[in-house]
Enzyme design. Structure first.
Site, PDB file in Angstrom:
ATOM      1  CG  HIS A 141      -2.002  -2.540   6.698  1.00  9.57           C
ATOM      2  ND1 HIS A 141      -3.124  -1.745   6.091  1.00  9.57           N
ATOM      3  CD2 HIS A 141      -1.014  -1.890   5.572  1.00  9.57           C
ATOM      4  CE1 HIS A 141      -3.056  -1.383   5.146  1.00  9.57           C
ATOM      5  NE2 HIS A 141      -1.708  -1.367   4.715  1.00  9.57           N
ATOM      6  CG  ASP A 143       6.540  -1.633   2.780  1.00 11.74           C
ATOM      7  OD1 ASP A 143       6.834  -1.799   1.698  1.00 11.74           O
ATOM      8  OD2 ASP A 143       5.718  -0.840   3.295  1.00 11.74           O
TER       9      ASP A 143
END
Ligand code: CMC
Length: 428
Positions: A306, A363
């Site tokens: 991320h 996710d």
């Protein structure tokens, strides 16, 4: 307040003001840089660039903290509902019960889309990706409803916000029903937001949808997890398009388009494809880990890494725990859950991922939970969009209500040809 920043450029010293956010984030205000020095900053991917000041969401990526309007995400996941969290993010504070009831009624009453819009669906190919349809029909809302832009009244904006939150769910489920060749199921005003979504997805004239309270709660939690995430790719797209005073529906459509990409919201679908590939191949997760580490191979482990989190994504932690509970209850547990858990365990031990601080992101486990609810893979990113809708609107509202807001217009460092004379076609 820290000192001004000093920049020495071409032998000349200049000062730039610094500022500190409410959680201690530091910034140098370089608004006067080009005017005073002729220089711009170059920052591909905006890795070091703050585009705005914002009061909506706080993330500490090093510590794995995420708060909406100051409230930690886990407290909202345990106690709040999607619509209450939406109001928190949109308005700045938790609503009273009267305010929440009024907003809930407004969302419920706005859930029906015009029949002409439903008819538009018939002209898409059945196998169209639902994110494509969602983008097109969200943009089309501007054709059916009053123009809402930076100059609209607070009441008009609130009405449009409720309409977007309501209709995104209706458009999504109508698209799904059409893709499977079934009649659409209209919204039911007696149901909660998540119940209504599940009912529109899974009931039909010949079979009613049996509502499971654990699944309804899991969906509420998933939507809450996605409500906002400060200046990510889609929120920044909404702000950028909105900064030109384009209407709200057009700005939100830009967010939907950005979200679709596999490096952003499309990653939840990519994770399921990857876990399916591991399952079908019969190979161990480590084979895929080695592929992701190989710099000559473009393959990446979807659901890891991320831009902001250099620690475990707090959303992934909450989703993993709910996902494990829901899947344990289901007969014939999904083999992809074990693959995901093993893959995560291997990754967290691997020097490559440790060095780069790559952890599971939002996710990684969300797709497994959507699958357990019976939601097909290509609808996963649509679910992300449904959850993110209040955040996009809140980001847009914050931007248009700021009198200092300017149209977004980055600069560039031009590296192309110097002046070149036009060559007539016969001489080329
Ligand atoms: N698998 C393998 N290597 C990775 C991964 C991954 N998933 N993510 C990053 N890296 C490596 C990357 O190759 C680079 O290595 P090196 O330093 O040797 O060049 C290093 O880690 C830093 O990566 P980056 O691409 O510079 O980092 P970024 O901040 O630009 O990208 C990201 C962030 C999320 C796009 C990236 O981690 C990624 O592609 N992850 C997979 C896709 C994904 O799961 N996306 C969902 C993001 S969370 C939800 C959302 O925002 O929508």
């Amino acid at each position: 307040m820290p000192d001004d920043a000093t920049l020495i450029l071409e032998g000349v010293e200049r000062k730039f003001p610094t500022l500190v956010g409410s959680e201690g984030e530091k910034a140098i205000d370089i608004a006067a840089l080009r005017g005073s020095t002729g220089y711009i900053t170059l920052d591909p991917g905006f890795v070091n660039t703050g585009s705005c000041e914002s009061k909506i969401t706080f993330i500490d990526g090093e510590k794995g903290i995420l708060r909406y309007r100051g409230i930690p995400l886990d407290q909202l996941a345990d106690n709040s509902s999607f619509l209450e969290t939406a109001m928190l993010v949109l308005n700045g504070s938790l609503p009273s019960s009267g305010e929440l009831d009024a907003f809930t009624s407004r969302v419920t009453e706005s859930a029906l889309i015009p029949e002409e819009m439903r008819a538009m669906l018939d002209h898409f190919p059945r196998n169209a990706h639902p994110m494509c349809v969602l983008g097109a029909l969200t943009n089309a809302l501007a054709a059916f409803y009053p123009h809402v832009s930076a100059t609209s009244s607070a009441e008009e904006i609130d009405l449009a916000a409720a309409r977007l939150i309501a209709t995104v769910s209706t458009i999504a489920t109508f698209t799904y029903k059409r893709s499977i060749g079934e009649a659409v199921v209209y919204p039911d005003a007696s149901l909660s937001y998540s119940e209504n979504f599940l009912n529109m997805m899974f009931s039909s004239p010949v079979s009613s949808y049996e509502r499971d309270p654990d699944i309804v709660r899991a969906l509420e939690m998933l939507l809450i997890m996605h409500v906002d995430h400060e200046q990510n790719c889609s929120a920044s797209s909404v702000r950028l398009v909105g900064s030109s005073h384009a209407n709200l529906y057009a700005a939100i459509t830009a967010g939907i388009a950005a979200l679709w990409g596999p490096l952003h919201g499309g990653a939840n679908q990519a994770v399921m494809d990857m876990l399916g590939d591991i399952h079908r191949s019969g190979k161990s997760p480590s084979t895929f880990i080695e592929m992701a580490k190989d710099k000559s191979n473009s393959f990446r482990l979807s659901g890891f890494g991320h831009r902001v989190y250099k620690n475990y994504d707090p959303r992934a932690r909450i989703i993993k725990s709910v996902c494990t509970k829901v899947l344990q209850k289901q007969a014939g547990k999904d083999p992809l859950l074990d693959i995901a858990v093993n893959l995560e365990a291997e990754v967290l031990k691997d020097e490559y991922f440790i060095k780069r601080k790559l952890y599971p992101n939002v996710d990684f486990y969300s797709g497994l939970l959507y699958k357990a609810m019976g939601i097909p893979t290509d609808m996963f990113t649509v679910l992300f969009a449904i959850g993110r809708m209040p955040g996009w609107i809140a980001q847009w509202k914050e931007m248009v209500s700021n009198p200092a807001n300017k149209i977004g217009r980055p600069r560039q460092v031009y590296t192309g040809n110097n002046e070149t004379a036009y060559t007539p076609i016969k001489k080329r």
